[in-house]
Design an enzyme around this catalytic site. Structure first.
Site, PDB file in Angstrom:
ATOM      1  N   LYS A 261       0.849  -1.191   0.000  1.00  0.00           N
ATOM      2  CA  LYS A 261       0.000   0.000   0.000  1.00  0.00           C
ATOM      3  C   LYS A 261       0.884   1.240   0.000  1.00  0.00           C
ATOM      4  O   LYS A 261       1.960   1.230   0.605  1.00  0.00           O
ATOM      5  CB  LYS A 261      -0.847   0.036   1.284  1.00  0.00           C
ATOM      6  CG  LYS A 261      -2.018  -0.922   1.325  1.00  0.00           C
ATOM      7  CD  LYS A 261      -2.813  -0.713   2.612  1.00  0.00           C
ATOM      8  CE  LYS A 261      -3.936  -1.723   2.768  1.00  0.00           C
ATOM      9  NZ  LYS A 261      -5.005  -1.588   1.782  1.00  0.00           N
ATOM     10  N   ARG A 335     -10.164 -11.543   2.123  1.00  0.00           N
ATOM     11  CA  ARG A 335     -11.003 -12.605   1.544  1.00  0.00           C
ATOM     12  C   ARG A 335     -10.269 -13.942   1.527  1.00  0.00           C
ATOM     13  O   ARG A 335     -10.896 -14.997   1.561  1.00  0.00           O
ATOM     14  CB  ARG A 335     -11.455 -12.185   0.137  1.00  0.00           C
ATOM     15  CG  ARG A 335     -10.314 -11.964  -0.834  1.00  0.00           C
ATOM     16  CD  ARG A 335     -10.744 -11.166  -2.063  1.00  0.00           C
ATOM     17  NE  ARG A 335     -10.984  -9.748  -1.736  1.00  0.00           N
ATOM     18  CZ  ARG A 335     -11.390  -8.841  -2.622  1.00  0.00           C
ATOM     19  NH1 ARG A 335     -11.593  -9.186  -3.881  1.00  0.00           N
ATOM     20  NH2 ARG A 335     -11.583  -7.590  -2.253  1.00  0.00           N
TER      21      ARG A 335
HETATM   22  N1  BES Z   1      -7.970  -3.698   4.471  1.00  0.00           N
HETATM   23  C1  BES Z   1      -8.229  -3.320   3.136  1.00  0.00           C
HETATM   24  C2  BES Z   1      -9.577  -2.644   2.973  1.00  0.00           C
HETATM   25  C3  BES Z   1      -9.586  -1.181   3.248  1.00  0.00           C
HETATM   26  C4  BES Z   1      -9.000  -0.288   2.383  1.00  0.00           C
HETATM   27  C5  BES Z   1     -10.236  -0.708   4.346  1.00  0.00           C
HETATM   28  C6  BES Z   1      -9.051   1.055   2.629  1.00  0.00           C
HETATM   29  C7  BES Z   1     -10.295   0.644   4.597  1.00  0.00           C
HETATM   30  C8  BES Z   1      -9.693   1.531   3.752  1.00  0.00           C
HETATM   31  C9  BES Z   1      -8.228  -4.535   2.218  1.00  0.00           C
HETATM   32  O1  BES Z   1      -7.420  -5.580   2.602  1.00  0.00           O
HETATM   33  C10 BES Z   1      -7.735  -4.081   0.884  1.00  0.00           C
HETATM   34  O2  BES Z   1      -6.675  -3.563   0.817  1.00  0.00           O
HETATM   35  N2  BES Z   1      -8.571  -4.269  -0.136  1.00  0.00           N
HETATM   36  C11 BES Z   1      -8.256  -3.861  -1.441  1.00  0.00           C
HETATM   37  C12 BES Z   1      -8.801  -4.895  -2.384  1.00  0.00           C
HETATM   38  C13 BES Z   1      -8.348  -4.734  -3.798  1.00  0.00           C
HETATM   39  C14 BES Z   1      -6.860  -4.967  -3.906  1.00  0.00           C
HETATM   40  C15 BES Z   1      -9.110  -5.703  -4.655  1.00  0.00           C
HETATM   41  C16 BES Z   1      -8.891  -2.504  -1.695  1.00  0.00           C
HETATM   42  O3  BES Z   1     -10.005  -2.272  -1.245  1.00  0.00           O
HETATM   43  O4  BES Z   1      -8.261  -1.661  -2.323  1.00  0.00           O
HETATM   44 ZN    ZN Z   2      -5.391  -5.391   2.003  1.00  0.00          ZN
END
Ligand code: BES
Ligand code: ZN
Ligand code: ZN
Length: 490
Positions: A261, A335
Site C-alpha cells: 500500500k 477474503r
Molecule cells: N484492508 C483493506 C480494505 C480497506 C481499504 C479498508 C481502505 C479501509 C480503507 C483490504 O485488505 C484491501 O486492501 N482491499 C483492497 C482490495 C483490492 C486490492 C481488490 C482494496 O479495497 O483496495
Molecule cells: Zn489489504
C-alpha cells in the site's frame, strides 16, 4: 477506560460540586424548551436559551452553572424521545461530561426498554482510550444516577453491562497498535477476555493450520515474522435452539504485502482486525447473556507483511475447502483468510453464517463511513439488516451482481482474489469471492444461509465523536450481532 457505575434511584441527588445535572434541550414549534424530569431547573428560569447558545440538535452540549457549585449540562438530540433517541442522547451524556464524578439524569422513564436504551447509550458512550499516554489523565470514576420512580429490572442493568464490556473491549483491541497486537497476542487476549464466560477457546497455531489445509491463512501470514492463528470461541448452551457461526477478518496489520500500500493508505491499517474483534466480543456477550443459541466465533488472524518469505502476486494457495486461489493482489488478503474461516465454519453446518470484515476500500467509497454494506442471500441479509437497525447502527444491502462473478475466474486456479486493474464494483466482487467458501446445508445442494458485512468504513470514526460513538474505533455491530442471535431464536 474510565470506570463507571450506574445507579437507579427514586430520589434526586442534591446539587453539589463534582455533580453535573443533565437537562435535555428540545425544540417545540420553533422554540427551545428544557426537559429535566425530576431535576429542579428553576434557577434557569428566565434565561433566553437561544441567546446563551443552547441547541436542540444532536450532540449539542452547553454547560451552565447550577446551584451549590453544580453544573447543568444542556444537551440536544433527545427530540421526541423514543428508544433510538434515548440511546443516542445517553451516548452524548456518557461521551461528553466525563470530567465529573457524578452525572444525574432525571428524564421521565416509562419502562425498562426506555431505561435500558438510555443506560446502554451512556455506558457505551462513556469511553476513552489512554493506554498509551504517558501522562495519565484518566477521567475520574463516574457514577450515573438515573433518578426515576420506575424500578429497573436487574436483568436490564446486567444486559447494559454485558454490552458495554463487549463494545469497549472491541474498541480496546482495535485501538491497540500492531506492535503489541499480532496473531499470537490476539489469541491470548481472546482467552483472557473469555474468562468467566461459558465458552471454549481453541487456538490453531501455524503448524496446525498447515496440517489442516488452511492455505489462505498460511499464505497471507507467510511474510510476517509473527505467524497466523485461527481462534475458535464456542458457546454451546444446553437447549440451544439455533446454531450460528460468526467469522471475522483479523488482519492485525495490513501493509498490502508485496502489493504494498502507499504510505497514506497503510496508516491506520492496525484496524484491519476489527471484524475478528467484533465477532469475538459478540459471542462473549451472547454467552454472558445466556442466550439459547449455539454461537461460535472464528477469528482469522494474520499479519500481512512484505518480505522474502511473503506470498508473491501470482502464487496459488489452496483454501480449507479445497478450492485454489491465484493471489493476483496480495492486498486483497482479507477474503483469502476468510476463505479458510468460512470453510471451517461450514463444516459444522450452522443455521447461519455471518462474516464481518474491513474488506474493501470500495465499501467506503460506495457507502461512506456510517453505513456498512451487507451481501448474501436475501432472507439472511434482511434478518441481519433488521438486527442492525434495532441496535441503532447502520448498514445497507448490496447486490451480489452475477455479471461480476466471471471477473474472478482463475486463469490457472479455480479463482483469483482480485481483478487487477478493475475497481468497479469492488465491494461486490469481495462478496462474490467469499460466497465461494460458504458450504452447503447438510445433505443438500442448497448453500448455508449467509451474510457478509463489509465494515471498512464504519469500523473507524475519523471525525469527531457523536452520540455513543467516540473518535477512533467505533465498536459498531457487536450489539447488532447480539440482536441477530436473539432474533433467530424468537
Ligand atoms: N484492508 C483493506 C480494505 C480497506 C481499504 C479498508 C481502505 C479501509 C480503507 C483490504 O485488505 C484491501 O486492501 N482491499 C483492497 C482490495 C483490492 C486490492 C481488490 C482494496 O479495497 O483496495
Ligand atoms: Zn489489504
Ligand atoms: Zn485488509
Amino acid at each position: 477506560m474510565a470506570k463507571q457505575f450506574i445507579k437507579v434511584s427514586p430520589t434526586t441527588p442534591a446539587f453539589s460540586k463534582d455533580s453535573v445535572f443533565v437537562v435535555a434541550v428540545v425544540e417545540k414549534s420553533g422554540k427551545l424548551e428544557l426537559h429535566s424530569g425530576s431535576i429542579d431547573v428553576s434557577s434557569l428560569k428566565g434565561l433566553d436559551l437561544q441567546k446563551i447558545g443552547a441547541r436542540a440538535g444532536n450532540d449539542a452540549v452547553l454547560r451552565v452553572p447550577g446551584p451549590n457549585g453544580s453544573v447543568f449540562a444542556l444537551i440536544g438530540g433527545l427530540g421526541d424521545a423514543g428508544l433510538e433517541r434515548l440511546r443516542y442522547f445517553g451516548g452524548t451524556v456518557g461521551r461528553t461530561v466525563n470530567d465529573f464524578k457524578q452525572v444525574v439524569v432525571g428524564l421521565p422513564i416509562a419502562n425498562d426498554a426506555e431505561a435500558g436504551a438510555l443506560l446502554e447509550g451512556y455506558a457505551i458512550g462513556h469511553y476513552n482510550y489512554i493506554e498509551y499516554k504517558s501522562e495519565a489523565k484518566r477521567a475520574p470514576a463516574q457514577t450515573l444516577v438515573l433518578s426515576t420512580k420506575h424500578k429497573v429490572k436487574p436483568a436490564t442493568l446486567g444486559r447494559v453491562e454485558v454490552l458495554r464490556a463487549a463494545v469497549h473491549d472491541t474498541r480496546d483491541l482495535v485501538s491497540m497498535p500492531a506492535n503489541d497486537l499480532y496473531p499470537q497476542s490476539f489469541a491470548a487476549a481472546a482467552s483472557r477476555l473469555a474468562k468467566g464466560a461459558n465458552v471454549t477457546v481453541t487456538v490453531l497455531d501455524e503448524k496446525k493450520l498447515a496440517a489442516g489445509g488452511f492455505g489462505g491463512l498460511i499464505g497471507v501470514g507467510k511474510g510476517s515474522a509473527r505467524p497466523p492463528r485461527l481462534v475458535k470461541v464456542e458457546y454451546k448452551p444446553a437447549g440451544a435452539k439455533k446454531k450460528i457461526a460468526l467469522v471475522g477478518k483479523g488482519i492485525t496489520y495490513d501493509t498490502g504485502g508485496l502489493s504494498l500500500k502507499p504510505a497514506a493508505s497503510m496508516l491506520g491499517m492496525k484496524y484491519d482486525m476489527t471484524g475478528a474483534a467484533t465477532v469475538l466480543n459478540a459471542v462473549l456477550a451472547i454467552a454472558r447473556l445466556k442466550l439459547k443459541v449455539h454461537a461460535t466465533a472464528y477469528l482469522c488472524l494474520a499479519e500481512n507483511m512484505p518480505s522474502g518469505t511473503a506470498t508473491r502476486p501470482g502464487d496459488v494457495v489452496k483454501a480449507r475447502n479445497g478450492k485454489t486461489i491465484e493471489v493476483t493482489n496480495t492486498d486483497a488478503e482479507g477474503r483469502v483468510v476468510l476463505a479458510d474461516g468460512l470453510s471451517l465454519a461450514s463444516e459444522s453446518y450452522p443455521d447461519y453464517i455471518i462474516d464481518v470484515a474491513t474488506l474493501t476500500g470500495a465499501q467506503r467509497v460506495a457507502l461512506g463511513t456510517r453505513y456498512a454494506g451487507i451481501m448474501g442471500d436475501d432472507a439472511t441479509v434482511a434478518k441481519l439488516a433488521e438486527a442492525i437497525k434495532s441496535a441503532g447502527e447502520f448498514a445497507w444491502p448490496m447486490p451480489l451482481a452475477e455479471d461480476l462473478r466471471p471477473l474472478i475466474d482463475g486463469q490457472i486456479a479455480d479463482l483469483q482474489n482480485a481483478k487487477v486493474g478493475n475497481t468497479a464494483g469492488g465491494m461486490i466482487i469481495g462478496g462474490l469471492f467469499l460466497r465461494e467458501f460458504v458450504g452447503k446445508k447438510k445433505g443438500s445442494s442448497q448453500s448455508i444461509d449467509w451474510a457478509h458485512l463489509d465494515i471498512a468504513g464504519p469500523a473507524d470514526n475519523e471525525g469527531a465523536g457523536y452520540g455513543f460513538i467516540p473518535k477512533g474505533a467505533t465498536g459498531s455491530y457487536v450489539r447488532s450481532l447480539v440482536n441477530f442471535a436473539e432474533a433467530v431464536i424468537k
